[in-house]
Structures are given as structure tokens and as C-alpha cells.
Design a protein around this motif. Structure first.
Motif, short mmCIF file in Angstrom:
data_model
loop_
_atom_site.label_atom_id
_atom_site.label_comp_id
_atom_site.label_asym_id
_atom_site.label_seq_id
_atom_site.Cartn_x
_atom_site.Cartn_y
_atom_site.Cartn_z
N MET A 153 13.15 34.02 16.37
CA MET A 153 12.87 35.25 17.10
C MET A 153 12.64 35.27 18.62
N ARG A 154 13.79 34.64 19.17
CA ARG A 154 13.95 34.19 20.90
C ARG A 154 14.51 33.75 21.20
N ASP A 155 15.55 34.34 22.65
CA ASP A 155 16.15 33.93 22.90
C ASP A 155 17.82 33.80 21.45
N ALA A 156 17.99 34.79 20.47
CA ALA A 156 18.75 35.07 19.52
C ALA A 156 20.29 35.15 19.88
N ALA A 157 20.22 35.45 21.10
CA ALA A 157 22.04 35.03 21.15
C ALA A 157 22.28 33.94 21.58
N VAL A 158 21.40 33.50 22.34
CA VAL A 158 22.17 31.47 22.74
C VAL A 158 21.78 30.83 22.10
N ALA A 159 21.19 30.62 20.77
CA ALA A 159 20.88 30.09 19.87
C ALA A 159 22.33 30.64 18.70
N ARG A 160 22.58 31.68 18.39
CA ARG A 160 23.48 31.73 18.00
C ARG A 160 24.91 31.19 18.79
N LYS A 161 24.98 31.51 19.85
CA LYS A 161 26.75 31.10 20.23
C LYS A 161 26.30 30.00 19.96
N ALA A 162 25.49 29.05 19.71
CA ALA A 162 25.42 27.21 20.18
C ALA A 162 25.61 27.27 18.24
N LEU A 163 25.10 27.67 17.65
CA LEU A 163 25.24 27.81 16.39
C LEU A 163 26.92 27.88 15.98
N GLU A 164 27.64 29.22 16.08
CA GLU A 164 28.85 29.52 16.05
C GLU A 164 30.35 28.01 16.31
N GLN A 165 29.31 27.52 17.97
CA GLN A 165 29.99 26.41 19.08
C GLN A 165 30.25 24.92 17.78
N CYS A 166 29.54 25.00 16.68
CA CYS A 166 29.63 23.92 16.39
C CYS A 166 30.10 24.68 14.83
N MET A 167 30.18 25.25 14.55
CA MET A 167 30.98 26.37 13.41
C MET A 167 32.38 25.98 13.88
N ALA A 168 33.08 26.30 14.97
CA ALA A 168 34.25 26.28 15.35
C ALA A 168 34.53 24.97 15.69
N LEU A 169 32.91 23.92 15.45
CA LEU A 169 34.01 22.01 15.60
C LEU A 169 34.14 21.57 14.24
N GLY A 170 33.93 22.96 13.00
CA GLY A 170 33.44 22.41 12.00
C GLY A 170 33.15 21.97 11.27
N CYS A 171 30.97 22.16 11.60
CA CYS A 171 30.72 21.69 11.03
C CYS A 171 29.77 22.78 9.93
N SER A 172 28.83 22.08 9.16
CA SER A 172 28.06 23.83 8.19
C SER A 172 27.24 24.01 8.92
N VAL A 173 26.88 24.97 8.19
CA VAL A 173 24.73 25.94 9.21
C VAL A 173 24.30 26.14 7.86
N ALA A 174 23.21 25.59 7.63
CA ALA A 174 22.04 26.27 6.30
C ALA A 174 21.53 26.85 7.40
N LEU A 175 20.42 27.76 6.28
CA LEU A 175 18.96 28.97 6.45
C LEU A 175 18.34 27.97 5.75
N ASP A 176 17.52 27.13 6.38
CA ASP A 176 16.50 27.00 5.57
C ASP A 176 14.91 27.20 5.57
N ASP A 177 14.66 27.27 4.81
CA ASP A 177 13.32 27.97 3.80
C ASP A 177 13.18 29.50 3.72
N PHE A 178 14.37 29.70 2.92
CA PHE A 178 14.58 30.93 3.18
C PHE A 178 13.61 31.79 2.75
N GLY A 179 13.32 32.85 2.87
CA GLY A 179 12.44 33.34 2.54
C GLY A 179 10.92 33.94 3.05
N THR A 180 10.76 32.46 3.56
CA THR A 180 8.96 31.74 4.81
C THR A 180 8.79 32.64 5.28
#
Ligand code: C2E
Ligand code: CA
Ligand code: CA
Ligand code: CA
Length: 277
Positions: A153-180
């Protein structure tokens, strides 16, 4: 409304106050809750849909306030987010949960941690994750970060970059509450989520003969499959729901049927005997 005996499980009485007044009081209490050690984490098992073995635990905050008693996260998390108190609180959650998993669970059991948008847009969220991993000694592959669609919703690019950095570390990312939320399939193109968590609304609806819910769960599973993502069904409360979800092909299941959120000691017992009785 105040429990004179100091018991810890009374409900704060909203009816005696305006909503704004209650909110203000909770905010005041929330400001000192972290330093006063009023938070604990409970852990809810996530099981493999096929063999029902425990593959992870989701860390869920519990707040026992001396003035307000037990306050539901549905109530205090939004206040913590509005005041940005969620940033230090969220860092505490991250450290605490990574430590618990590294110190007390087998290496094939992961930990899922909820992260708010406010945390992701902090300048160095990935650095906070790196420090939690290195202090605890948790392997990055054992950490799954849960976010909702609200991060877009807000600062999408920044949030996405932070999550991509975490994924590059080897962490996984889940999309919670999908559809709500303000769902848009476009979000699934923007980030290669590891997992889609199907909200309990659809899971329970599907089991209660809602053809619409059934169709939605089916479609989400098919879509996740073709995007190379796994699915976790939330809110599975009985055998019928578990059987249906398994037939629909969800990868993992979470819900009261397999275990409620429980104190850390109880979660340790569950992993020790490798499952449930
Ligand atoms: P969530 O991330 O969607 O967590 C799942 C919620 O569903 C939890 O509520 C859990 O107790 C509940 N639940 C699990 N299985 C079942 C079931 O079979 N039936 C039903 N009816 N409910 C089930 P909880 O613990 O009250 O947490 C509510 C929300 O608060 C969470 O929703 C999450 O959005 C937020 N939250 C909790 N801990 C944290 C945290 O550490 N950080 C952040 N940012 N948010 C948190
Ligand atoms: Ca969650
Ligand atoms: Ca959820
Ligand atoms: Ca939720």
C-alpha cells in the motif's frame, strides 16, 4: 472493570470508555510494556499436509498488561503500528523467536515471524534480520517472514527491496491472509513469495459447503503451484477441514486441529516427541 485480585485474565471493559479513551490508555501502557517484560511469544505448529509432521511454528505475540490484563494482538498490534512502537517490539520478536528456534528445536523445524510494514520500511530491516540470525546462530533457511498485502500500500518499493534482501540471505517470505485485504494478483508478480497463506475465511468456508470458497481455495492452490509457491491453509479446526484441505493439495496446514498457539516450553515438548499424541 479492574480486577482487584490482580488476576491476569480479565477482559478490559470497552463499554465503560470511549474507543478513543481506551486506545489512548492502551498506548500509554504499550510504551513501557517492552522494558517491563510484559510480552511473551506463543508458538503455533504448522504441519506438513501429507504426513502431518511439524515443519514450523508461527510466533504469535501475547501481552499481559498489569493494568489491562490480557490484550489481544488484534487490538494492540494496530496501536503499535500507528505509534511505530512496532519497530522496537518487532525487533524483540525477531530476536526472541530466532533464539528459541536455534536453541531448542531440531534443525528441520522453521520459525515463522509476522512483520509489519512499518518494520520493513525502516532503513536497515535486513540488517536487523542479519543480527537476529547471527546472535541466535539460526540458519537463514529456517526463518520465514510473514507479511500481508498491506506492505504494497505504501512505500512498496522499499518494502519489496527489504524482503528481497532477506531472501538473498536465504530466508523465505510468506504472503499472509491471502485474499482478505486489498488483494491484487499483481502483487504476486512483484515478489517471488515462498508461500501463500490461505486465510481461514476461505478454508472454513470451503469445508462448510461454500462453493465460492471451495473454488477460491482450488484456484489459489493451482496458481501457487504454477508460480512455484507453496500454500499453507490457516484456521483448520477439525478433521473434515484437514481432509478437504489435503485433497485440495495445500502444502501445509495450521489451525487449532493440530495445535493452538502454545508457550515455548510446550512447543519444545511437541518437537521433542516429534509430533502429537
Ligand atoms: P495472523 O498472523 O493471521 O495469525 C493467525 C491468527 O489466527 C492467530 O491469532 C492465531 O491464534 C489464530 N488461529 C490459528 N489457528 C486458528 C484456528 O484454527 N481457528 C481460529 N479461529 N483462529 C486460529 P492471534 O494470535 O490472536 O494473532 C492475531 C494477529 O495479530 C495475527 O494474525 C497477526 O496479524 C498479529 N500478530 C501476532 N503476533 C504478531 C507479531 O509478533 N508481529 C506482528 N506484526 N503481528 C503479530
Ligand atoms: Ca501470520
Ligand atoms: Ca494469517
Ligand atoms: Ca491476520
Amino acid at each position: 472493570a479492574k480486577d482487584e485480585g490482580g488476576g491476569n485474565h480479565f477482559e478490559y471493559e470497552p463499554s465503560l470508555h470511549t474507543n478513543a479513551e481506551e486506545r489512548r490508555q492502551l498506548e500509554v501502557a504499550l510504551r513501557s510494556a517492552l522494558e517491563n517484560d510484559e510480552f511473551v511469544l506463543h508458538y503455533q505448529p504448522v504441519v506438513d499436509a501429507i504426513d502431518e509432521s511439524v515443519v514450523s511454528f508461527e510466533a504469535l505475540m501475547r501481552w499481559n498488561s498489569p493494568e489491562h490484563g490480557f490484550v489481544s494482538p488484534a487490538k494492540f498490534i494496530p496501536i503499535a503500528e500507528d505509534t511505530r512502537l512496532i519497530v522496537p517490539i518487532g525487533t524483540w520478536v525477531l530476536n526472541q523467536a530466532c533464539h528459541e528456534a536455534a536453541a531448542n528445536w531440531p534443525e528441520d523445524v522453521k520459525v515463522n515471524i509476522n512483520v509489519s510494514p512499518e518494520q520493513l520500511v525502516e532503513p536497515d530491516f535486513a540488517g536487523t534480520v542479519v543480527r537476529a540470525l547471527s546472535h541466535s546462530g539460526l540458519d537463514p533457511s529456517r526463518l520465514e517472514i510473514e507479511v500481508t498485502e498491506s506492505i504494497f500500500m505504501r512505500d512498496a518499493a522499499v518494502a519489496r527491496k527489504a524482503l528481497e534482501q532477506c531472501m538473498a540471505l536465504g530466508c523465505s517470505v510468506a504472503l499472509d491472509d491471502f485474499g482478505t485485504g486489498y488483494s491484487s494478483l499483481g502483487y504476486l508478480r512483484k515478489l517471488k513469495f515462498t508461500t501463500i497463506k490461505v486465510d481461514r475465511l476461505f478454508v472454513q468456508g470451503a469445508a462448510q459447503d461454500s462453493p465460492e470458497s471451495l473454488a477460491i481455495v482450488r484456484a489459489v492452490v493451482a496458481m501457487a503451484d504454477s508460480l512455484g509457491m507453496t500454500t499453507t491453509a490457516e484456521g483448520v479446526e477439525n478433521q473434515d477441514e484437514a481432509d478437504l484441505i489435503r485433497r485440495l493439495g495445500c502444502t501445509k496446514i495450521q489451525g487449532y486441529h493440530f495445535g493452538r498457539p502454545m508457550p515455548a516450553e510446550d512447543a519444545r515438548k511437541v518437537v521433542k516427541r516429534r509430533g502429537f499424541d
